[in-house]
Write a protein that holds these residues in place. Structure first.
Motif, PDB file in Angstrom:
ATOM      1  N   GLU A 128      -8.897  -1.854  -8.204  1.00 18.32           N
ATOM      2  CA  GLU A 128      -7.523  -1.874  -7.687  1.00 18.32           C
ATOM      3  C   GLU A 128      -6.577  -1.806  -8.874  1.00 18.32           C
ATOM      4  O   GLU A 128      -6.765  -2.516  -9.873  1.00 18.32           O
ATOM      5  CB  GLU A 128      -7.240  -3.154  -6.891  1.00 18.32           C
ATOM      6  N   ASN A 155      -1.317  -0.227  -4.452  1.00 16.49           N
ATOM      7  CA  ASN A 155      -0.524  -0.908  -3.410  1.00 16.49           C
ATOM      8  C   ASN A 155       0.698  -0.096  -2.993  1.00 16.49           C
ATOM      9  O   ASN A 155       1.370   0.500  -3.825  1.00 16.49           O
ATOM     10  CB  ASN A 155      -0.044  -2.266  -3.922  1.00 16.49           C
ATOM     11  N   GLU A 163      -3.328   0.880  -0.383  1.00 16.86           N
ATOM     12  CA  GLU A 163      -3.414  -0.441   0.255  1.00 16.86           C
ATOM     13  C   GLU A 163      -2.095  -0.735   0.966  1.00 16.86           C
ATOM     14  O   GLU A 163      -1.036  -0.776   0.334  1.00 16.86           O
ATOM     15  CB  GLU A 163      -3.688  -1.530  -0.787  1.00 16.86           C
ATOM     16  N   ASP A 208      -4.413  -4.495   3.311  1.00 19.13           N
ATOM     17  CA  ASP A 208      -4.493  -5.484   2.229  1.00 19.13           C
ATOM     18  C   ASP A 208      -4.161  -6.877   2.772  1.00 19.13           C
ATOM     19  O   ASP A 208      -3.440  -6.995   3.773  1.00 19.13           O
ATOM     20  CB  ASP A 208      -3.462  -5.094   1.151  1.00 19.13           C
ATOM     21  N   LYS A 254      -9.325  -5.447   3.558  1.00 17.63           N
ATOM     22  CA  LYS A 254      -9.458  -6.389   2.436  1.00 17.63           C
ATOM     23  C   LYS A 254      -9.169  -7.792   2.936  1.00 17.63           C
ATOM     24  O   LYS A 254      -8.040  -8.091   3.354  1.00 17.63           O
ATOM     25  CB  LYS A 254      -8.479  -6.019   1.318  1.00 17.63           C
TER      26      LYS A 254
HETATM   27 MG    MG Z   1      -3.572  -5.084  -3.157  1.00 13.31          MG
END
Ligand code: MG
Ligand code: C2E
Ligand code: MG
Length: 504
Positions: free
Chosen positions: A280, A339, A371, A401, A422
């Motif tokens: 990530e 993200n 995400e 996420d 996640k």
């Molecule tokens: Mg994240």
């Protein structure tokens, strides 16, 4: 010395209009006395003449004095409300603070006062302000309390402080009275005020600074969701936070241009063989003076001020660059997730900018995963599904996420065609020995598997959790137990250890 000179300047400035008039009045008075003297020159009795002259001088002086007293009184008054203006409020407050006891400064704002001006016109608006002033002033029960209009629909109050509860009660009473105000036809205006409160600590501080602090507390109330509270109290820590935010805000754009935002990579370990199966991208800010600043300090701020949109796009481009370089070097394919914050959703067509960036890099598109934070899934479902489709059409993948950190339901999973889930670290904060916690994780993993979603457990720090998650067939772990976020160079060392020598 400078201080004294400045003070004298400001007094002259303040009084210059009066000084001008005094000069004219004195000249006119002197001319009148001269004329009177000439007229009385031939009078027989010197005593009578002197008496008349003295009487005339006294009358002139008295009328000048009365005129200026009246003028001075008007200078201290607010034209609209007839109460004290800001300057006078500060002056009286300053005097009150010399007394005993505790005080609070309250900064009050009328909720949506603009609507009254729009609906009834400015004259009625002014009349309403006057009534508001009267309500507030009636609450200034003691001789050692004062209120005044600061500007527009903002009022200041210097009040005695006994307890927050009592103060809250008094302020509610003002709102109760304001709620009764009505127009000429008996229709209520629906007036309500919000109050920012600063409890005076340093009495030597200028009252204007106290007002600013109370105003900060007020802003907090106004910004609070649905304004559920009507009163906010100033807090020094918040002020520090605010000034910290201001300082970050002043340098964020320059920092982005200067490349101070740097992507770090945190490995995601594939659980079957405990090897790196992804990463990530997590932003770090390397400020030339402060050093490294963590995202928890600036992402919430950037989410508020909208800058997160620029930062996310920047990070997305960095990820493209990294993947392109890896491809050129012949490294094995390691997907990177990045993200995307909810800030983008207010911008129509925002995804085009992502596509434009993507088109400029030669990257394996399915190695990029976007995400989407769980909170997006509460209410923007149709927009979200459109976005997910666009992400898939572009050949990329996407995940939810922080699943479990908020209030999204398991049921929601069936409605969104994401590729991965996640699990937030809240699931792993407690030891997994807790049977109930285990059951929850188990059922989430189970459902995700049934829906053909890859699962990633975030924030795993304990070995027993790894073993348990392995048993439950979780696909990946992203947690300190394996690795922390690291520089791209460090990541390459551990992810492509064998390939380094052959590929470079
Ligand atoms: Mg994240
Ligand atoms: P996130 O996206 O959920 O990222 C995971 C966070 O959990 C990272 O924190 C990571 O360092 C931390 N973490 C991972 N494993 C563990 C663990 O075992 N224990 C603990 N205590 N923490 C662990 P980080 O890097 O501080 O980032 C925090 C948050 O900031 C991210 O949470 C994300 O919401 C946000 N963020 C970071 N970079 C970006 C970005 O480029 N754009 C946006 N919009 N948000 C970002
Ligand atoms: Mg997360």
């Amino acid at each position: 010395m400078d201080h004294v000179v400045n003070r004298v300047h400001s007094i002259i400035y303040e009084w210059r209009s009066i000084l001008g008039m005094v000069i004219w009045d004195v000249i006119a008075g002197a001319a009148f006395i001269c004329l009177l003297y000439l007229a009385l020159m031939n009078m027989e009795s010197t005593l009578t003449r002197t008496g008349v002259m003295l009487l005339a001088v006294a009358l002139i002086l008295l009328s000048i004095a009365a005129k200026y007293l009246l003028y001075y009184g008007k200078m201290r008054r607010d034209d609209v409300t007839g109460g004290w203006n800001k300057k006078e409020f500060e002056r009286v407050s300053d005097r009150l603070l010399k007394g005993e006891g505790e005080f609070v400064v309250v900064y009050a704002n009328v909720d949506r006062f603009k609507l009254i001006n729009d609906a009834y016109g400015d004259d009625v608006g002014d009349a309403v302000l006057k009534e508001i002033h009267q309500v507030i002033d009636a609450e200034m029960l003691r001789w050692d309390e004062v209120s005044g209009r600061i500007m527009a629909d903002n009022f200041g109050m210097m009040m005695r402080f006994l307890s927050m509860k009592k103060l809250e009660h008094r302020l509610s009473r003002i709102n109760e009275q304001l709620a009764l105000l009505e127009d000429s036809e008996g229709i209520k205006y629906g007036i309500k005020m919000y109050f920012g409160v600063y409890q005076v600590e340093d009495r030597n501080e200028p009252v204007s600074t106290m007002l600013e602090k109370a105003n900060l507390a007020l802003k907090k109330v106004i910004q609070s969701p649905q304004h559920l509270v009507h009163m906010g109290v100033y807090d020094e820590k918040e002020r520090e936070l605010l000034s910290r935010e201001k300082s970050l805000e002043t340098k964020m754009e320059r920092a982005l241009k200067n490349g101070e935002f740097v992507p770090f990579l945190q490995p995601k370990y594939e659980l079957v063989n405990e090897t790196i199966g992804g990463a990530e991208a997590l932003v770090r800010w390397f400020d030339p003076v402060e050093g490294m600043i963590g995202p928890n300090e600036f992402i919430p701020l950037f989410e508020k001020n909208g800058f997160v949109v620029e930062l996310d796009l920047y990070m997305f481009e960095q990820v493209c660059k990294i993947l392109e370089r890896w491809k050129k070097k012949g490294y094995r394919n390691v997907p990177i997730s990045v993200n995307m914050s909810r800030g983008h959703f207010t911008i129509p067509g925002f995804f085009d900018r992502y596509l434009e960036i993507l088109s400029r890099y030669d990257v394996p598109k399915n190695s990029i995963e976007i995400e989407l934070t769980e909170s997006l899934f509460y209410n923007e479902m149709s927009m979200l599904n459109d976005l997910i489709n666009q992400i898939h059409e572009a050949g990329m993948r996407c995940s939810i996420d922080d699943f479990g950190s908020g209030y999204s339901s398991l049921n929601m999973l069936k409605d969104v065609r994401v590729d991965a889930l996640k699990l937030d670290r809240v699931f792993f904060k407690e030891a997994v020995d807790d049977q109930r916690g285990k059951s929850v994780v188990n059922s989430v993993l189970h459902l995700a598997q049934e829906l053909d979603l890859k699962t990633i457990s975030e924030g795993v720090e304990i070995r027993s959790q790894v073993d348990y998650l392995k048993e439950m067939d979780c696909d990946y772990i992203q947690g300190f137990i394996f690795a922390r976020p690291m520089s791209v160079a460090d990541f390459e060392k551990i992810a492509f250890a064998g390939a380094q020598s052959s590929a470079s």
